[in-house]
Design an enzyme around this catalytic site. Structure first.
Site: not given
Ligand code: CO8
Length: 258
Positions: A69, A114, A117, A137
């Protein structure tokens, strides 16, 4: 297929394979809101386009699939907006996972946070020997928030998922293959993904869609809700502010545990 996108590229070849490329190479294809919105639109477009039979998802450049992200957008989140951002990403990734057309992620370089993910939301993953996965994270004072705690655990098992999620360590292609995170490793990962799709296209399309639906039918929704709640709660901690500031200021974080 029309291509009015700014942060992704989408085109369909003569085999019916849609090539969807996340295209922010200077930021290692980090997922900002614009990318997420365009991914959402692109998968609607793919669902409605009869010419598309399957999807290869990759990142532009040879350094990263997706480095996570976009941390510059994460750093302003609070509990409410953090929970909402996690839920929004989860919905888009669930749309990818529940695509009735097979989706294969091609990972060359970093797939972090992300990015891992996103790769997990595809139905299969093919990597180059340079593929690197990780869920870092916790190093930012956060947890995976786009379904990673759920999908990684389901895919590779609790012990291995805990190893990756709690340490935040990076793993290379070979270990990812051993873990079952990657389906194949090949220098020419794009071609391998295309060959896999062509093999799938020889089968009954309704059966393929039904199989995808059945494979994912066992998912529990409560774990995803818990992930978003915890992600949002962590957005209020000093550790999260310190973790994201440290990355943006290019220094090591000094966590206080609150
Ligand atoms: N966000 C924003 N910018 C990034 C990101 C990122 N995730 N990753 C890299 N960039 C930027 C860098 O800031 C740099 O920008 P600039 O040139 O303007 O300074 C550019 O991309 C190139 O990166 P580096 O110079 O750092 O390249 P290196 O080769 O030195 O390092 C790494 C490559 C190791 C991949 C390094 O960039 C890195 O560690 N990136 C961050 C990885 C990371 O921590 N990812 C996880 C992010 S958190 C997350 O994904 C949460 C998901 C769930 C969210 C749920 C709700 C919102």
């Amino acid at each position: 297929m029309s291509a009015n996108y700014e942060t992704i590229e989408l085109s369909t070849d003569s085999n019916g394979i849609a090539h969807l490329t996340i295209n922010r190479p200077k930021k290692l294809n980090a997922l900002n809101n614009a990318v997420l919105d365009e991914l959402d639109r692109a998968f609607d477009q793919i669902a409605g386009d009869k010419a598309v039979k399957g999807v290869v998802l990759n990142g532009s450049g040879d350094k990263a699939f997706v480095a996570g992200a976009d941390i510059s957008e994460l750093s302003g989140l609070n509990r409410e907006s953090g929970t909402a951002a996690s839920e929004k990403g989860q919905q888009i990734f669930q749309k990818i996972e529940s695509s009735s057309k097979p989706v294969i992620a091609v990972v060359d370089g970093y797939a972090l946070g992300g990015g891992t993910e996103l790769a997990l939301s595809a139905h299969m993953r093919v990597g180059t020997p340079n593929a690197v996965f990780g869920l870092p994270e916790v190093s930012l004072g956060l947890i995976p928030g786009y379904g990673g705690t759920q999908r990684m655990t389901k895919l590779i098992g609790q012990a291995r998922a805990a190893d990756l999620i709690l340490t935040g360590r990076q793993i290379k292609a070979e270990e990812a293959l051993n873990f079952g995170l990657l389906n194949r490793v090949d220098e020419d990962a794009d071609s391998v993904a295309e060959e896999l799709l062509k093999k799938i296209f020889k089968n009954g399309p309704v059966a393929v869609s039904g199989a995808i639906e059945a494979i994912h039918a066992a998912d529990s929704t409560s774990g995803f809700k818990k992930e978003s709640e915890i992600f949002g709660k962590l957005c209020e901690t000093e550790d999260f502010k310190e973790g994201t500031s440290a990355f943006l200021e290019k220094r090591k974080p000094d966590f206080k545990g609150k």
